[in-house]
Design an enzyme around this catalytic site. Structure first.
Site, PDB file in Angstrom:
ATOM      1  N   TYR A 171       0.810  -1.216   0.000  1.00 35.41           N
ATOM      2  CA  TYR A 171       0.000   0.000   0.000  1.00 35.41           C
ATOM      3  C   TYR A 171       0.843   1.266   0.000  1.00 35.41           C
ATOM      4  O   TYR A 171       0.331   2.337   0.280  1.00 35.41           O
ATOM      5  CB  TYR A 171      -0.914   0.011   1.234  1.00 35.41           C
ATOM      6  CG  TYR A 171      -2.323  -0.457   0.957  1.00 35.41           C
ATOM      7  CD1 TYR A 171      -2.579  -1.781   0.631  1.00 35.41           C
ATOM      8  CD2 TYR A 171      -3.401   0.415   1.042  1.00 35.41           C
ATOM      9  CE1 TYR A 171      -3.860  -2.221   0.391  1.00 35.41           C
ATOM     10  CE2 TYR A 171      -4.693  -0.018   0.809  1.00 35.41           C
ATOM     11  CZ  TYR A 171      -4.920  -1.328   0.478  1.00 35.41           C
ATOM     12  OH  TYR A 171      -6.196  -1.756   0.247  1.00 35.41           O
ATOM     13  N   LYS A 209       4.136 -14.688   2.708  1.00 38.64           N
ATOM     14  CA  LYS A 209       4.468 -15.359   1.444  1.00 38.64           C
ATOM     15  C   LYS A 209       5.984 -15.329   1.316  1.00 38.64           C
ATOM     16  O   LYS A 209       6.553 -14.925   0.286  1.00 38.64           O
ATOM     17  CB  LYS A 209       3.767 -14.612   0.288  1.00 38.64           C
ATOM     18  CG  LYS A 209       3.747 -15.356  -1.009  1.00 38.64           C
ATOM     19  CD  LYS A 209       2.767 -16.522  -1.046  1.00 38.64           C
ATOM     20  CE  LYS A 209       2.861 -17.267  -2.352  1.00 38.64           C
ATOM     21  NZ  LYS A 209       2.035 -18.490  -2.375  1.00 38.64           N
ATOM     22  N   ASP A 263      -1.691 -18.468   1.292  1.00 38.68           N
ATOM     23  CA  ASP A 263      -2.685 -19.226   0.519  1.00 38.68           C
ATOM     24  C   ASP A 263      -3.223 -20.390   1.341  1.00 38.68           C
ATOM     25  O   ASP A 263      -4.435 -20.619   1.416  1.00 38.68           O
ATOM     26  CB  ASP A 263      -2.130 -19.678  -0.845  1.00 38.68           C
ATOM     27  CG  ASP A 263      -0.645 -19.989  -0.845  1.00 38.68           C
ATOM     28  OD1 ASP A 263       0.008 -19.772   0.190  1.00 38.68           O
ATOM     29  OD2 ASP A 263      -0.132 -20.463  -1.871  1.00 38.68           O
ATOM     30  N   ASP A 266      -5.846  -6.332   4.123  1.00 40.53           N
ATOM     31  CA  ASP A 266      -7.020  -5.772   3.464  1.00 40.53           C
ATOM     32  C   ASP A 266      -7.887  -6.894   2.904  1.00 40.53           C
ATOM     33  O   ASP A 266      -9.098  -6.971   3.142  1.00 40.53           O
ATOM     34  CB  ASP A 266      -6.541  -4.839   2.338  1.00 40.53           C
ATOM     35  CG  ASP A 266      -7.681  -4.183   1.591  1.00 40.53           C
ATOM     36  OD1 ASP A 266      -8.649  -3.783   2.247  1.00 40.53           O
ATOM     37  OD2 ASP A 266      -7.607  -4.087   0.354  1.00 40.53           O
TER      38      ASP A 266
END
Ligand code: NAI
Length: 335
Positions: free
Chosen positions: A124, A171, A205, A229
């Site tokens: 962001y 990740k 994931d 988010d």
């Protein structure tokens, strides 16, 4: 003495749900004085800026705000005012409690988790540029200071609230450096501030799959800005949607309370938006400023209305037929 609160009604459904929220707060006896401030699309028309100086100065001065949603144009136009507010006031954590609500039918009845979203950096950062036509580069900024302060907040929050576990989603198999740093900082903060709190790390994931299979195995979720988010809305879907998930943007010396949802342009102006997420955000605000009695009153009132399950008292998103203000009236009748 009444506590002064900066109020940004916002865009789309914002003015209607803030009106309903003010009504409920007044009925509960909250001792507040409102300073209404412009921001967003409406402010641009009237004041020539989506975030006018007077709004920044008032929040700087009063340090507490309740905010309706603000529209951000897609793919063009001005940058997000929400992101500017969070950065301007260093509101580095978004705290978003997600829990199963009485009377709201969903696939799960045992969700009781809190999403902790880093709020000032990550994907962001808003740093994008065109390298050559047809090739865009977007920068994700990750700092040790940013990772440490949100992780420290998560462990301290877990301890103070009697929570059992913090799960970090990452990740780091792909973003080895950025998420590697996030993990490294969280492990250190766990050692320093997380005694007695279980800590786990999941690749995001897999984490999303596990949330949907069994949300009850999660407690506090710790996430980078963009991931937070996305996962916030996913979690809202577990408990009845965006109409029932509140939020607080917290910094060291300022806080802005707002629902997780946006300005809902598809239903704006129809008087049917659910004000509950903003009302719940206002309850978080009341607890934050120490007005716990009206906070508890409002909590009991919405639990009663939801639990009774009368269609004419519930808004459409949660299976009823009531309008925004009718729902607020139903709450005030229970006080
Ligand atoms: P959204 O959250 O506004 O709406 C998503 C869906 O949920 C829509 O179908 C909407 O009708 C429904 N919904 C949301 N809040 C509801 C409520 N209180 N009662 C009943 N139904 C509700 O997300 P969307 O459509 O992706 O974004 C619209 C605008 O809002 C965009 O400009 C976006 O940038 C902005 N936005 C602002 C946020 C903020 O101010 N913090 C947060 C998220 C989006």
């Amino acid at each position: 003495m009444a506590q002064t609160i900066c109020l940004i009604p916002g865009d789309g459904i914002g003015p209607a749900i803030t009106e309903a929220t003010k009504h409920v707060l007044a009925a509960a006896g909250a001792d507040l004085e409102w300073v209404e401030l412009p921001a967003g699309a409406a402010a641009a028309e009237k004041h020539g800026d989506v975030l006018p100086r007077q709004t920044i100065e008032a929040i700087e001065h009063h340090r507490i705000a309740l905010k309706g949603p603000l529209t951000t144009p897609i793919g063009k136009g001005f940058g997000s005012v929400n992101v500017r507010l969070r950065k301007t006031f260093n509101l580095y954590v978004a705290v978003r409690p997600v829990r199963s609500m009485p009377g709201i039918q969903t696939r799960y009845d045992d969700v009781e988790l809190v999403v902790m979203r880093e709020n000032t950096e990550g994907l962001y950062s808003g740093l994008e540029h065109q390298i050559i036509p047809g090739v865009i580069e977007t920068l994700r900024i990750t700092t040790q200071a940013g990772c440490e302060r949100i992780a420290k907040y998560a462990f301290k929050y877990a301890k103070e609230r009697g929570r059992r576990k913090v799960t970090l989603f990452h990740k780091a198999n792909i973003m080895k450096m950025a998420d590697g740093l996030f993990i490294e900082c969280a492990r250190r903060m766990h050692e320093q501030f997380g005694a007695g709190i279980e800590y786990e790390e999941l690749i995001i994931d897999n984490g999303c799959m596990q949330i949907v299979r069994d949300p009850s195995r999660f407690d506090v979720l710790l996430l980078e800005n963009f991931n937070g988010d996305v996962v916030s809305d996913l979690c809202a879907g577990l408990v009845g949607g965006l109409g029932v998930v509140p939020g607080a943007n917290i910094g060291d010396d300022c806080a802005i309370f707002e629902a997780v949802h946006g300005s809902a342009p598809d239903i704006a102006g129809q008087g049917i938006a659910n004000p509950l997420a903003l009302i719940m955000s206002a309850v978080m605000m009341l607890n934050h400023i120490g007005q716990t009695t009206p906070a508890e009153k409002i909590k009991q009132a919405y639990n009663a209305v939801l639990g009774d399950g009368k269609r004419e008292e519930l808004t459409r998103d949660i299976g009823g037929t009531a309008g925004t203000m009718e729902f607020a009236e139903a709450l005030t009748r229970r006080m």
